[in-house]
Design a protein around this motif. Structure first.
Motif, PDB file in Angstrom:
ATOM      1  N   ASN A 251       0.838  -1.194   0.000  1.00 32.72           N
ATOM      2  CA  ASN A 251       0.000   0.000   0.000  1.00 32.72           C
ATOM      3  C   ASN A 251       0.877   1.249   0.000  1.00 32.72           C
ATOM      4  O   ASN A 251       1.983   1.259   0.551  1.00 32.72           O
ATOM      5  CB  ASN A 251      -0.916   0.028   1.224  1.00 32.72           C
ATOM      6  CG  ASN A 251      -1.906  -1.127   1.209  1.00 32.72           C
ATOM      7  OD1 ASN A 251      -2.519  -1.421   0.183  1.00 32.72           O
ATOM      8  ND2 ASN A 251      -2.045  -1.802   2.345  1.00 32.72           N
ATOM      9  N   ASN A 253       0.218   4.306   1.448  1.00 30.83           N
ATOM     10  CA  ASN A 253       0.259   4.943   2.777  1.00 30.83           C
ATOM     11  C   ASN A 253       0.906   6.320   2.716  1.00 30.83           C
ATOM     12  O   ASN A 253       1.796   6.662   3.488  1.00 30.83           O
ATOM     13  CB  ASN A 253       1.021   4.067   3.783  1.00 30.83           C
ATOM     14  CG  ASN A 253       0.309   2.758   4.060  1.00 30.83           C
ATOM     15  OD1 ASN A 253      -0.921   2.688   4.019  1.00 30.83           O
ATOM     16  ND2 ASN A 253       1.079   1.706   4.309  1.00 30.83           N
ATOM     17  N   HIS A 295     -10.232  -0.727  -3.977  1.00 31.67           N
ATOM     18  CA  HIS A 295      -8.928  -0.602  -3.319  1.00 31.67           C
ATOM     19  C   HIS A 295      -7.816  -1.048  -4.259  1.00 31.67           C
ATOM     20  O   HIS A 295      -7.946  -2.076  -4.934  1.00 31.67           O
ATOM     21  CB  HIS A 295      -8.902  -1.449  -2.049  1.00 31.67           C
ATOM     22  CG  HIS A 295      -7.546  -1.522  -1.409  1.00 31.67           C
ATOM     23  ND1 HIS A 295      -6.963  -0.450  -0.775  1.00 31.67           N
ATOM     24  CD2 HIS A 295      -6.665  -2.567  -1.303  1.00 31.67           C
ATOM     25  CE1 HIS A 295      -5.784  -0.814  -0.309  1.00 31.67           C
ATOM     26  NE2 HIS A 295      -5.579  -2.086  -0.613  1.00 31.67           N
ATOM     27  N   SER A 297      -3.823  -2.195  -4.652  1.00 32.77           N
ATOM     28  CA  SER A 297      -2.609  -2.678  -4.003  1.00 32.77           C
ATOM     29  C   SER A 297      -1.534  -2.804  -5.065  1.00 32.77           C
ATOM     30  O   SER A 297      -1.822  -3.077  -6.232  1.00 32.77           O
ATOM     31  CB  SER A 297      -2.839  -4.010  -3.293  1.00 32.77           C
ATOM     32  OG  SER A 297      -3.205  -5.015  -4.225  1.00 32.77           O
ATOM     33  N   LYS A 342      -8.270  -5.308   1.798  1.00 31.06           N
ATOM     34  CA  LYS A 342      -9.172  -4.373   2.472  1.00 31.06           C
ATOM     35  C   LYS A 342     -10.503  -5.032   2.806  1.00 31.06           C
ATOM     36  O   LYS A 342     -11.038  -4.894   3.916  1.00 31.06           O
ATOM     37  CB  LYS A 342      -9.402  -3.134   1.607  1.00 31.06           C
ATOM     38  CG  LYS A 342     -10.239  -2.063   2.293  1.00 31.06           C
ATOM     39  CD  LYS A 342     -10.334  -0.803   1.443  1.00 31.06           C
ATOM     40  CE  LYS A 342     -11.150   0.275   2.160  1.00 31.06           C
ATOM     41  NZ  LYS A 342     -11.259   1.520   1.328  1.00 31.06           N
TER      42      LYS A 342
END
Length: 481
Positions: A251, A253, A295, A297, A342
């Motif tokens: 991720n 982040n 989501h 990744s 997620k």
């Protein structure tokens, strides 16, 4: 072609070792592959076989004598290239006689190079090959020979093995593959044009790393390529103490993809960093997007070669060109059952590969062998591929998305075709050959084990008509020439 009744040369190798002779180069006349046991008992070494003079035909010459050398440029108290050594020996009138073959093992091992029994014309002494040399089939080894011929003609890469630069990174515990490859490079460079050597040493070294290549059964060229590069990289790994394995964060982040790419790249380099990876390793961005929660990744995987498939979901596609195969490789696809980190459960996702870092040498493996549950077959689709390849279009999507260059390595996207491993025949029996661009005279040659012939690559019309034979394609950055 493969021959089911071909006698493996293991007994020949054993006899060579018993005589104290080096593994290679073994240069024999084509019509006399091995001496008889009676001849060996009589004290003749292999250099005494095939004493016919060189043919005057420039494009095909029978091979007939043995060089006994390993690193010719490290003798004489200075670094001399093979051409200079040949000239010195020619001027001093060095020849091989029967008395030479009676030397002790220690004396033989210290010799740098023996000349033919018959003094050759000066034009052959000065016509020193730089890679225009065949490799003898030593028992169903055309798969190995074809791969070696493409690697041995790569620009820049082999200079590290020829001049000894590779030694500074040598791992003493895994030195056999790099050392044998270096010996082969030196031997090829110092062997007259259109002759041949027997690569026993490199075969034995790879067998020690990958036991599946032991013996003389038919093998896959792409698998041997991977094994050889792995053996070279293992022996030249600059990392003496690997970092602890860890799971990489997929991720962002708050970080950029460039930050994440650098983190994954540096982690990979902390575990394996070698001359081989300097030239062959690239990086792929692997993006997964969940169709339920959206989501994303990310994972950055390194690669040495790229496998391009004709089939997807067992649907056979029509003949195509390299561009379409690459487009198909990076195209987004749907996966029905993939674990979303997620959602914490399996969902339908979209997956996409993006070429993030480009290596100096691109290798494309065309997957011609189709393995299914109840049947397997070879796919003889014709593939068109260019002599000059611009990889810009295959990273443009990333540039448009992130508005900056993916990586500095993608600034140089211009490549030239430099090698082709060809396969003819079927899945169950066939033959490998190689077409390769010599980096010194920029001429193309076809290597069929011992036979070497110059070809006009433009007449092959690979970019317009294609071919059903290419199995591995090698492209080198133009800046390497």
């Amino acid at each position: 072609m493969y021959s089911s009744n071909q006698r493996p040369p293991s007994t020949t190798k054993d006899k060579m070792q018993a005589q104290g002779l080096p593994n290679y180069p073994l240069l024999l006349n084509k019509t006399q592959s091995t001496p008889s046991s009676q001849e060996i008992k009589s004290g003749y070494t292999y250099s005494s076989y095939g004493t016919s003079t060189l043919s005057t035909q420039p494009q095909y010459v029978s091979f007939h004598y043995l060089f006994e050398q390993t690193r010719p440029y490290e003798q004489y108290g200075q670094k001399l290239n093979p051409y200079q050594i040949n000239q010195q020996q020619s001027s001093s009138g060095m020849t091989t006689s029967l008395s030479t073959t009676q030397k002790t093992n220690s004396t033989i091992s210290s010799m740098t190079q023996s000349q033919p029994e018959q003094q050759q014309p000066s034009k052959y002494m000065s016509n020193v090959s730089k890679g225009i040399c065949g490799l003898r089939n030593i028992g169903n080894t055309c798969f190995m020979n074809s791969v070696l011929q493409c690697l041995l003609n790569l620009p820049a890469f082999n200079e590290h093995f020829f001049n000894g630069d590779y030694l500074k990174d040598m791992n003493s515990k895994n030195s056999s593959v790099p050392n044998e490859y270096s010996k082969l490079v030196s031997t090829i460079r110092s062997t007259p044009n259109f002759q041949s050597v027997a690569p026993y040493g490199i075969k034995s070294a790879v067998e020690n790393v990958m036991p599946c290549f032991r013996g003389y059964a038919q093998q896959d060229a792409q698998e041997f390529l991977v094994a050889l590069l792995d053996g070279l990289s293992l022996g030249l790994n600059r990392v003496k103490s690997k970092s602890t394995y860890k799971e990489m964060n997929d991720n962002l982040n708050g970080r950029t993809l460039q930050d994440l790419s650098k983190e994954w790249w540096e982690y990979s380099k902390s575990r394996e960093n070698s001359l081989v990876l300097d030239y062959f390793q690239g990086q792929l961005l692997h993006t997964i997007k969940c169709s339920y929660c959206n989501h994303n990744s990310y994972a950055f995987d390194t690669f040495l070669d790229t496998s391009l498939a004709f089939t997807r979901a067992f649907k056979i596609l029509e003949d195509m060109d390299l561009d379409r195969l690459l487009d198909k490789y990076v195209i987004e696809e749907t996966i029905d059952d993939y674990y979303c980190s997620k959602c914490k459960k399996h969902q339908k996702v979209k997956r996409k590969f993006t070429i993030w870092r480009l290596p100096h040498i691109l290798m494309f493996h065309i997957k011609r062998f189709d393995y299914r549950r109840f049947s397997s077959d070879k796919l003889n689709h014709r593939v068109k591929f260019p002599l000059e390849l611009d990889m810009t279009k295959f990273i443009q999507d990333s540039r448009k998305t992130f508005l900056i260059l993916v990586d500095q390595s993608t600034k140089n996207c211009q490549y030239s075709l430099c090698g082709i491993v060809n396969h003819s025949g079927t899945l169950y029996g066939g033959h490998y050959t190689a077409d390769s661009l010599n980096p010194f005279n920029l001429k193309w040659y076809r290597y069929n084990d011992s036979d070497v012939r110059e070809i006009d690559v433009k007449q092959q019309r690979y970019d317009t008509d294609g071919s059903s034979s290419p199995y591995i394609l090698f492209y080198a950055r133009k800046s390497l020439y």
